[in-house]
Design a protein around this motif. Structure first.
Motif, mmCIF file in Angstrom:
data_model
loop_
_atom_site.group_PDB
_atom_site.id
_atom_site.type_symbol
_atom_site.label_atom_id
_atom_site.label_comp_id
_atom_site.label_asym_id
_atom_site.label_seq_id
_atom_site.Cartn_x
_atom_site.Cartn_y
_atom_site.Cartn_z
ATOM 1 N N TYR A 131 0.818 -1.216 0.000
ATOM 2 C CA TYR A 131 0.000 0.000 0.000
ATOM 3 C C TYR A 131 0.849 1.262 0.000
ATOM 4 O O TYR A 131 0.815 2.060 -0.945
ATOM 5 C CB TYR A 131 -0.962 0.005 1.179
ATOM 6 C CG TYR A 131 -1.649 1.358 1.370
ATOM 7 C CD1 TYR A 131 -2.353 1.946 0.312
ATOM 8 C CD2 TYR A 131 -1.577 2.046 2.579
ATOM 9 C CE1 TYR A 131 -2.959 3.187 0.464
ATOM 10 C CE2 TYR A 131 -2.184 3.275 2.740
ATOM 11 C CZ TYR A 131 -2.874 3.850 1.686
ATOM 12 O OH TYR A 131 -3.464 5.084 1.829
ATOM 13 N N VAL A 180 1.620 4.559 -2.535
ATOM 14 C CA VAL A 180 1.450 5.967 -2.148
ATOM 15 C C VAL A 180 2.735 6.753 -2.396
ATOM 16 O O VAL A 180 2.725 7.824 -3.021
ATOM 17 C CB VAL A 180 1.037 6.067 -0.668
ATOM 18 C CG1 VAL A 180 1.032 7.532 -0.208
ATOM 19 C CG2 VAL A 180 -0.338 5.446 -0.451
ATOM 20 N N GLN A 238 3.271 9.758 -5.069
ATOM 21 C CA GLN A 238 3.660 11.107 -4.642
ATOM 22 C C GLN A 238 4.943 11.561 -5.331
ATOM 23 O O GLN A 238 5.049 12.713 -5.774
ATOM 24 C CB GLN A 238 3.841 11.134 -3.125
ATOM 25 C CG GLN A 238 2.549 11.037 -2.344
ATOM 26 C CD GLN A 238 2.791 11.114 -0.850
ATOM 27 O OE1 GLN A 238 3.689 10.448 -0.310
ATOM 28 N NE2 GLN A 238 1.994 11.918 -0.151
ATOM 29 N N ALA A 289 -7.012 -0.628 0.139
ATOM 30 C CA ALA A 289 -6.580 0.711 0.542
ATOM 31 C C ALA A 289 -6.076 1.510 -0.647
ATOM 32 O O ALA A 289 -6.333 2.720 -0.757
ATOM 33 C CB ALA A 289 -5.499 0.608 1.613
ATOM 34 N N THR A 290 -5.358 0.853 -1.536
ATOM 35 C CA THR A 290 -4.834 1.543 -2.717
ATOM 36 C C THR A 290 -5.967 2.078 -3.581
ATOM 37 O O THR A 290 -5.895 3.201 -4.096
ATOM 38 C CB THR A 290 -3.940 0.597 -3.533
ATOM 39 O OG1 THR A 290 -2.849 0.156 -2.709
ATOM 40 C CG2 THR A 290 -3.384 1.300 -4.758
ATOM 41 N N PHE A 293 -7.285 5.197 -1.922
ATOM 42 C CA PHE A 293 -6.311 6.284 -2.100
ATOM 43 C C PHE A 293 -6.418 6.888 -3.497
ATOM 44 O O PHE A 293 -6.458 8.121 -3.667
ATOM 45 C CB PHE A 293 -4.905 5.739 -1.848
ATOM 46 C CG PHE A 293 -3.795 6.614 -2.350
ATOM 47 C CD1 PHE A 293 -3.512 7.829 -1.758
ATOM 48 C CD2 PHE A 293 -3.019 6.203 -3.436
ATOM 49 C CE1 PHE A 293 -2.481 8.637 -2.232
ATOM 50 C CE2 PHE A 293 -1.991 6.996 -3.912
ATOM 51 C CZ PHE A 293 -1.718 8.222 -3.313
ATOM 52 N N LEU A 297 -7.401 10.677 -4.743
ATOM 53 C CA LEU A 297 -6.450 11.463 -5.525
ATOM 54 C C LEU A 297 -7.039 11.854 -6.877
ATOM 55 O O LEU A 297 -6.846 12.988 -7.345
ATOM 56 C CB LEU A 297 -5.156 10.665 -5.721
ATOM 57 C CG LEU A 297 -4.100 11.326 -6.620
ATOM 58 C CD1 LEU A 297 -3.696 12.689 -6.086
ATOM 59 C CD2 LEU A 297 -2.886 10.410 -6.768
#
Length: 346
Positions: A117, A121, A125, A163-164, A167, A171
């Motif tokens: 995960y 992230v 980023q 979770a990904t 996210f 985003l």
């Protein structure tokens, strides 16, 4: 001469030393891309570099653990310093543990989460910082059908994939709010013949295996290449992934029962698993290069179909609409018939 021919396009791939990441590096190299290779295993990275160069690409080896945000950011900066651009970033690194939840330690849960995960992230980023400044770019998340449907014995991995998705949903909305030109794509995979089934930490009595049908990593890589260029919101690969996702959406309790009966034996061979090292905390390919493929080549399929869930959902909505219309129309006709019958009886 186009900009891409004067300045070859640049892709950075995490998890590039083996498996799907390695095969994807080979595929992009065959199309003339410059390829940044991010992974921990030195021998695997050098093998991936040789693959890229044999196929006509240019490679940059970037040793890093994706669970280390600073190391990932530095890898991105190194690519920018040398090649001046990042057109595409592919997050393919992963880790898992095959075991019941009750037998997984907090450190093991944390490590799978950090790689599977947080690695996505941190990679996203790092790429986003440079893509926003250069005014273009695509970020690809390599996901799984298990991002939609958790299965027994892989709770940390499934949770990380779920979770990904959350996210990326958040985003994506932020980028739309900002009118950003950066594109996000999720590609959800079926079972693939990679070395992970001999590398992953396994607390079960028998050797791990992918749940059939199994696909060659090269077939997956070709689909990733096409999807990365087109950048749809999501792509689901293989009918097996589509079936798993849609079946859970339609009847999750039934899928629970099926998995309870079949997923334990389905994820293990009949061969006992010896006490062996694994790649959870240390790379398995630091001294020896294992390549892209695992030990299930004879059972693996050479091709894979790609599905756009937006189209599947549109089709399902249309069918649901027609069914609803049919039901309403039938009820209306029955009501009219009943009214006419009562009128004639008067």
């Amino acid at each position: 001469m186009s900009d891409s021919s004067r300045h070859p396009r640049v892709v950075v791939i995490t998890g590039a030393s083996a498996g799907v990441g390695r095969a994807t590096a080979q595929e992009f190299a065959a199309h003339g891309w410059r390829v940044g290779l991010v992974a921990r295993g030195r021998a695997g990275l050098e093998g991936a570099r040789a693959d890229v160069e044999r196929r006509g690409g240019t490679a940059m080896v970037l040793p890093a653990d994706v669970a280390d945000a600073e190391a990932v950011a530095q890898a991105a900066q190194t690519v920018m310093d040398r090649w001046g651009r990042i057109d595409l970033w592919i997050n393919a690194a992963m880790a898992t543990v095959l075991a019941p939840v009750s037998e997984i330690t907090p450190d093991e849960f944390r490590r799978v989460t950090e790689v599977t995960y947080l690695g996505q992230v941190y990679g996203t980023q790092a790429a986003l910082r440079h893509m926003q400044r250069q005014g273009r770019g695509t970020i690809v998340s390599i996901g799984s059908a298990l991002a939609y449907r958790g299965i027994p014995l892989q709770a940390p991995y499934c949770a990380a994939k779920f979770a990904t998705r959350g996210f990326l949903d958040a985003l994506r909305a932020e980028l739309l709010h900002e009118n950003s030109p950066v594109r996000l794509t999720e590609i959800h995979l079926p079972a693939v013949n990679t070395p992970q089934f001999d590398w992953a930490r396994n607390k079960m009595p028998y050797k791990a295996q992918p749940v059939p049908p199994i696909h060659h990593p090269e077939a997956i890589a070709r689909a990733i290449y096409r999807a990365a260029l087109e950048a749809p919101r999501e792509v689901w690969l293989a009918g097996s992934a589509v079936q798993a996702i849609l079946a859970d959406a339609a009847a999750p309790a039934l899928v629970d029962k099926v998995l309870a009966r079949q997923a334990y034996s389905g994820q293990q061979t009949e061969e006992p698993d010896d006490d062996r090292p694994d790649n959870l905390f240390e790379p398995m390919d630091d001294q020896v290069d294992h390549g892209a493929s695992g030990r299930f080549g004879e059972a693996a399929r050479p091709h894979v179909s790609a599905y756009r869930p937006a189209r599947l959902r549109a089709g399902a909505a249309a069918i649901a609409g027609l069914v609803t219309y049919g039901v309403v129309r039938t009820l209306f006709d029955l009501k009219e018939k009943d009214r006419n019958t009562r009128s004639s009886q008067r």
